[in-house]
Scaffold this motif. Structure first.
Motif, PDB file in Angstrom:
ATOM      1  N   THR A  17       0.858  -1.201   0.000  1.00 41.48           N
ATOM      2  CA  THR A  17       0.000   0.000   0.000  1.00 41.48           C
ATOM      3  C   THR A  17       0.885   1.239   0.000  1.00 41.48           C
ATOM      4  N   ARG A  18       1.963   1.173   0.775  1.00 46.87           N
ATOM      5  CA  ARG A  18       2.886   2.323   0.826  1.00 46.87           C
ATOM      6  C   ARG A  18       3.602   2.504  -0.508  1.00 46.87           C
ATOM      7  N   THR A  19       3.893   1.376  -1.164  1.00 52.45           N
ATOM      8  CA  THR A  19       4.531   1.456  -2.489  1.00 52.45           C
ATOM      9  C   THR A  19       3.596   2.180  -3.464  1.00 52.45           C
ATOM     10  N   TYR A  20       2.301   1.865  -3.372  1.00 57.00           N
ATOM     11  CA  TYR A  20       1.306   2.501  -4.251  1.00 57.00           C
ATOM     12  C   TYR A  20       1.271   4.007  -4.008  1.00 57.00           C
ATOM     13  N   LEU A  21       1.268   4.394  -2.725  1.00 53.70           N
ATOM     14  CA  LEU A  21       1.238   5.821  -2.372  1.00 53.70           C
ATOM     15  C   LEU A  21       2.520   6.519  -2.826  1.00 53.70           C
ATOM     16  N   ASP A  22       3.650   5.845  -2.614  1.00 55.56           N
ATOM     17  CA  ASP A  22       4.944   6.431  -3.030  1.00 55.56           C
ATOM     18  C   ASP A  22       4.956   6.686  -4.531  1.00 55.56           C
ATOM     19  N   ALA A  23       4.370   5.743  -5.289  1.00 56.22           N
ATOM     20  CA  ALA A  23       4.376   5.882  -6.750  1.00 56.22           C
ATOM     21  C   ALA A  23       3.561   7.117  -7.169  1.00 56.22           C
ATOM     22  N   ILE A  24       2.457   7.364  -6.472  1.00 55.88           N
ATOM     23  CA  ILE A  24       1.624   8.537  -6.810  1.00 55.88           C
ATOM     24  C   ILE A  24       2.439   9.815  -6.576  1.00 55.88           C
ATOM     25  N   GLU A  25       3.124   9.845  -5.439  1.00 57.88           N
ATOM     26  CA  GLU A  25       3.936  11.008  -5.096  1.00 57.88           C
ATOM     27  C   GLU A  25       5.064  11.207  -6.115  1.00 57.88           C
ATOM     28  N   GLU A  26       5.687  10.091  -6.480  1.00 58.93           N
ATOM     29  CA  GLU A  26       6.831  10.156  -7.398  1.00 58.93           C
ATOM     30  C   GLU A  26       6.395  10.634  -8.789  1.00 58.93           C
ATOM     31  N   VAL A  27       5.323  10.047  -9.307  1.00 58.44           N
ATOM     32  CA  VAL A  27       4.907  10.379 -10.684  1.00 58.44           C
ATOM     33  C   VAL A  27       4.363  11.810 -10.767  1.00 58.44           C
ATOM     34  N   THR A  28       3.604  12.233  -9.754  1.00 57.55           N
ATOM     35  CA  THR A  28       2.999  13.579  -9.832  1.00 57.55           C
ATOM     36  C   THR A  28       3.950  14.661  -9.331  1.00 57.55           C
ATOM     37  N   GLY A  29       4.896  14.284  -8.487  1.00 60.13           N
ATOM     38  CA  GLY A  29       5.805  15.273  -7.909  1.00 60.13           C
ATOM     39  C   GLY A  29       5.139  16.137  -6.850  1.00 60.13           C
ATOM     40  N   VAL A  30       3.977  15.709  -6.364  1.00 62.39           N
ATOM     41  CA  VAL A  30       3.253  16.492  -5.343  1.00 62.39           C
ATOM     42  C   VAL A  30       3.191  15.661  -4.051  1.00 62.39           C
ATOM     43  N   PRO A  31       3.542  16.244  -2.896  1.00 56.95           N
ATOM     44  CA  PRO A  31       3.509  15.461  -1.650  1.00 56.95           C
ATOM     45  C   PRO A  31       2.083  15.134  -1.191  1.00 56.95           C
ATOM     46  N   LEU A  32       1.965  14.008  -0.480  1.00 55.76           N
ATOM     47  CA  LEU A  32       0.654  13.636   0.064  1.00 55.76           C
ATOM     48  C   LEU A  32       0.475  14.291   1.432  1.00 55.76           C
ATOM     49  N   SER A  33      -0.744  14.752   1.721  1.00 61.54           N
ATOM     50  CA  SER A  33      -1.009  15.296   3.055  1.00 61.54           C
ATOM     51  C   SER A  33      -2.069  14.490   3.795  1.00 61.54           C
ATOM     52  N   ILE A  34      -2.923  13.800   3.035  1.00 59.50           N
ATOM     53  CA  ILE A  34      -4.027  13.048   3.654  1.00 59.50           C
ATOM     54  C   ILE A  34      -4.209  11.739   2.891  1.00 59.50           C
ATOM     55  N   VAL A  35      -4.494  10.661   3.632  1.00 59.44           N
ATOM     56  CA  VAL A  35      -4.844   9.385   3.004  1.00 59.44           C
ATOM     57  C   VAL A  35      -6.137   8.910   3.653  1.00 59.44           C
ATOM     58  N   SER A  36      -7.144   8.662   2.829  1.00 62.48           N
ATOM     59  CA  SER A  36      -8.442   8.256   3.361  1.00 62.48           C
ATOM     60  C   SER A  36      -8.628   6.761   3.137  1.00 62.48           C
ATOM     61  N   VAL A  37      -8.985   6.059   4.217  1.00 66.71           N
ATOM     62  CA  VAL A  37      -9.094   4.595   4.139  1.00 66.71           C
ATOM     63  C   VAL A  37     -10.508   4.092   4.445  1.00 66.71           C
ATOM     64  N   GLY A  38     -11.473   5.005   4.419  1.00 63.39           N
ATOM     65  CA  GLY A  38     -12.865   4.646   4.654  1.00 63.39           C
ATOM     66  C   GLY A  38     -13.722   5.894   4.548  1.00 63.39           C
ATOM     67  N   ALA A  39     -15.044   5.701   4.422  1.00 68.12           N
ATOM     68  CA  ALA A  39     -15.933   6.849   4.222  1.00 68.12           C
ATOM     69  C   ALA A  39     -16.087   7.704   5.488  1.00 68.12           C
ATOM     70  N   GLY A  40     -15.904   7.107   6.656  1.00 66.33           N
ATOM     71  CA  GLY A  40     -16.120   7.817   7.921  1.00 66.33           C
ATOM     72  C   GLY A  40     -15.089   8.919   8.159  1.00 66.33           C
ATOM     73  N   ARG A  41     -15.535   9.950   8.873  1.00 68.16           N
ATOM     74  CA  ARG A  41     -14.635  11.088   9.144  1.00 68.16           C
ATOM     75  C   ARG A  41     -13.313  10.636   9.769  1.00 68.16           C
ATOM     76  N   GLU A  42     -13.408   9.648  10.692  1.00 66.15           N
ATOM     77  CA  GLU A  42     -12.213   9.235  11.438  1.00 66.15           C
ATOM     78  C   GLU A  42     -11.334   8.254  10.649  1.00 66.15           C
ATOM     79  N   GLU A  43     -11.859   7.728   9.552  1.00 68.15           N
ATOM     80  CA  GLU A  43     -11.087   6.729   8.785  1.00 68.15           C
ATOM     81  C   GLU A  43     -10.079   7.428   7.863  1.00 68.15           C
ATOM     82  N   THR A  44      -9.158   8.118   8.492  1.00 69.50           N
ATOM     83  CA  THR A  44      -8.256   9.004   7.761  1.00 69.50           C
ATOM     84  C   THR A  44      -6.868   9.016   8.394  1.00 69.50           C
ATOM     85  N   ILE A  45      -5.856   9.105   7.525  1.00 70.69           N
ATOM     86  CA  ILE A  45      -4.485   9.298   8.002  1.00 70.69           C
ATOM     87  C   ILE A  45      -4.094  10.720   7.602  1.00 70.69           C
ATOM     88  N   VAL A  46      -3.857  11.569   8.592  1.00 66.06           N
ATOM     89  CA  VAL A  46      -3.443  12.943   8.275  1.00 66.06           C
ATOM     90  C   VAL A  46      -1.925  13.032   8.426  1.00 66.06           C
TER      91      VAL A  46
END
Ligand code: GDP
Ligand code: IMO
Ligand code: MG
Length: 431
Positions: free
Chosen positions: A395-424
């Motif tokens: 999963t981290r490899t997938y996220l790293d690839a998004i960051e690498e290809v777009t050149g934009v850093p990630l600030s939030i990762v959402s892992v569910g529809a609920g407000r709390e299901e989030t990695i900030v």
């Protein structure tokens, strides 16, 4: 007082509503700046689901002010229904909680009728609009014949404008579109009745901005639709009739560019699209079906099945440049759980050449083939993760690839529809 703009980087439905709801905790004012009731922003809080079409997605936070900017086209019937639905759910709406810009344009019944009749006439060439009258309302705005919220507070002026407009609209509806005409008195009575309820909310938004500036508060600007539905930058003509890109926060709310401090692009971990138009990474197979079902990809406004495909990072890269993205929020990552191999599109092959921007020509775009990079999938449930360290390595490899290809850093990762299901990872407000 760092202000943040939330925009969609794909074709809408990226999960903007969820992120706006989450970030409202650190904002004092949330402003919608374009689009209309074609938007459907879903919030899941305490297990309960709310869908906002017009009211900003910050409305569930008591004590926070929400505003509908001049750039939005407002259907008063939808707005009142939304206010009533929130009221029933125990969220009282009053002018302390919500302002409607006096300069916002109003969707009239003939806008919806024209939208729907035009689509019917186009047959197989239809755009697949939401039928909410968005295009015809923006046409009247630019054509300087629109009805604005302020007109609802001046009945004689309102009546005269509708009367003039109806002459043209009824002629077009009856003689060209083969649809029914509208009656002036019926429209006037219905709209002035709704105006009575809306009047206390109709105001000059600069009052809210002044107060927030004085209190050194944070403003959250909420975009609707997505960059590739932008009438200038999107897959024209398969687009909406407004500019969902970040710059519109200025013109659609009434602030200067120096007041936009952080531009946050929302990226769904795969791609979806409702309505017609080319879609390079579309999956018309069992994997597409799996994503559609697991991601519950049905339109929040029309209930239509959303078309699904792999993550198109050429599209996200374009969005990064067009919006000046400072960071990305990745949503619906949990939906990809269970797939053996994941694919991300890192280029388009057009007539034997690899390109990394979407061509403006729809014909050329229709001929683009995806250039994929394959990545390993994961099987573990990730919805309980609250920091990156809890995610499987794939999963981290997938996220790293998004960051690498777009050149934009990630600030939030959402892992569910609920407000709390989030990695900030980094709060855009810096709180
Ligand atoms: P918006 O128009 O950009 O606000 O997006 P929509 O609300 O139309 O569509 C996003 C859908 O995905 C909604 O039903 C959300 O509740 C849901 N959603 C948002 N983030 C996540 C996530 O991380 N995981 C899952 N499974 N669902 C999510
Ligand atoms: P949110 O804010 C996804 C699409 C329609 C159609 C095209 C034109 O929820 O992300 P319109 O009614 O705007 O004239 O339709 O734009 N569309 C959306 N697709 N999410 C949306 O909003 C959309 N709003 C419009 O499906 O293809
Ligand atoms: Mg939506």
């Amino acid at each position: 007082m760092p202000n943040t703009v939330v925009v969609g980087t794909q074709w809408g439905d990226e999960g903007k509503g969820k992120v706006v709801d989450l970030l409202t905790a650190n904002a004092q004012l949330v402003v919608r700046f374009q689009g209309g009731a074609n938007a459907g922003h879903t919030l899941v809080v305490g297990g309960k689901q709310f869908i906002c079409h017009l009211i900003p997605s910050g409305i569930l936070h008591s004590g926070k002010k929400c505003a509908i900017g001049n750039g939005v086209v407002v259907d008063p019937e939808v707005l009142l229904k939304e206010m009533d639905a929130l009221g029933k759910a125990g969220i009282g709406i009053d002018p302390d909680r919500l302002t409607l810009s006096e300069k916002a344009h109003v969707i009239m019944p003939y806008h919806k009728a024209i939208d729907q009749a035009r689509e019917a006439l186009k047959g197989k060439d239809m755009i697949g609009t939401t039928g909410r009258g968005i295009g015809p309302c923006y046409e009247d705005k630019v054509g300087r014949m629109g009805i604005r919220a302020v007109d609802l507070t001046e009945p004689a002026i309102f009546r005269r404008k509708v009367e003039v407009n109806l002459k043209e609209k009824n002629h077009y509806l009856v003689n060209y579109l083969g649809a029914k005409p509208f009656d002036l008195e019926t429209i006037v009575a219905e709209y002035l009745r709704m105006a009575e309820r809306l009047k206390p909310y109709i105001d000059d938004l600069s009052n809210d901005f002044e107060r927030i500036r004085r209190d050194k508060g944070n403003i959250l600007f909420e975009g609707a639709q997505g960059t590739h539905l932008d009438v200038d930058h999107g897959t024209y003509p398969y687009v909406t009739s407004s500019n969902p890109v970040s710059g519109t926060a200025c013109s659609g709310a009434g602030v200067g560019p120096h007041e936009l401090h952080h531009i946050l692009g929302i990226v769904k971990a795969y791609t979806t699209r409702v309505g017609a138009g080319p879609f390079v990474t579309e999956l018309n197979d069992a994997t597409g079906e799996y994503i559609q079902q697991k991601g519950r990809e049905f339109g929040a406004t029309t209930g239509r099945k959303r078309r699904c495909g792999w993550l198109d990072l050429v599209a996200v890269g374009d969005a990064a440049r067009l919006n000046g993205l400072d960071s990305l929020a990745i949503t619906k990552l949990d939906v990809l759980t269970g797939l053996d191999t994941l694919r991300i599109c890192v280029g388009y092959e057009l007539d034997g050449q690899v390109i990394n921007r979407r061509p403006a020509s729809l014909d050329k775009f229709g001929r683009c083939l995806p250039v994929y990079r394959n990545l390993p999938g994961w099987k573990e449930d990730i919805s309980g993760a609250r920091d990156l360290g809890k995610l499987p390595v794939q999963t981290r490899t997938y996220l790293d690839a998004i960051e690498e290809v777009t050149g934009v850093p990630l600030s939030i990762v959402s892992v569910g529809a609920g407000r709390e299901e989030t990695i900030v990872l980094k709060d855009p407000f810096g709180c």
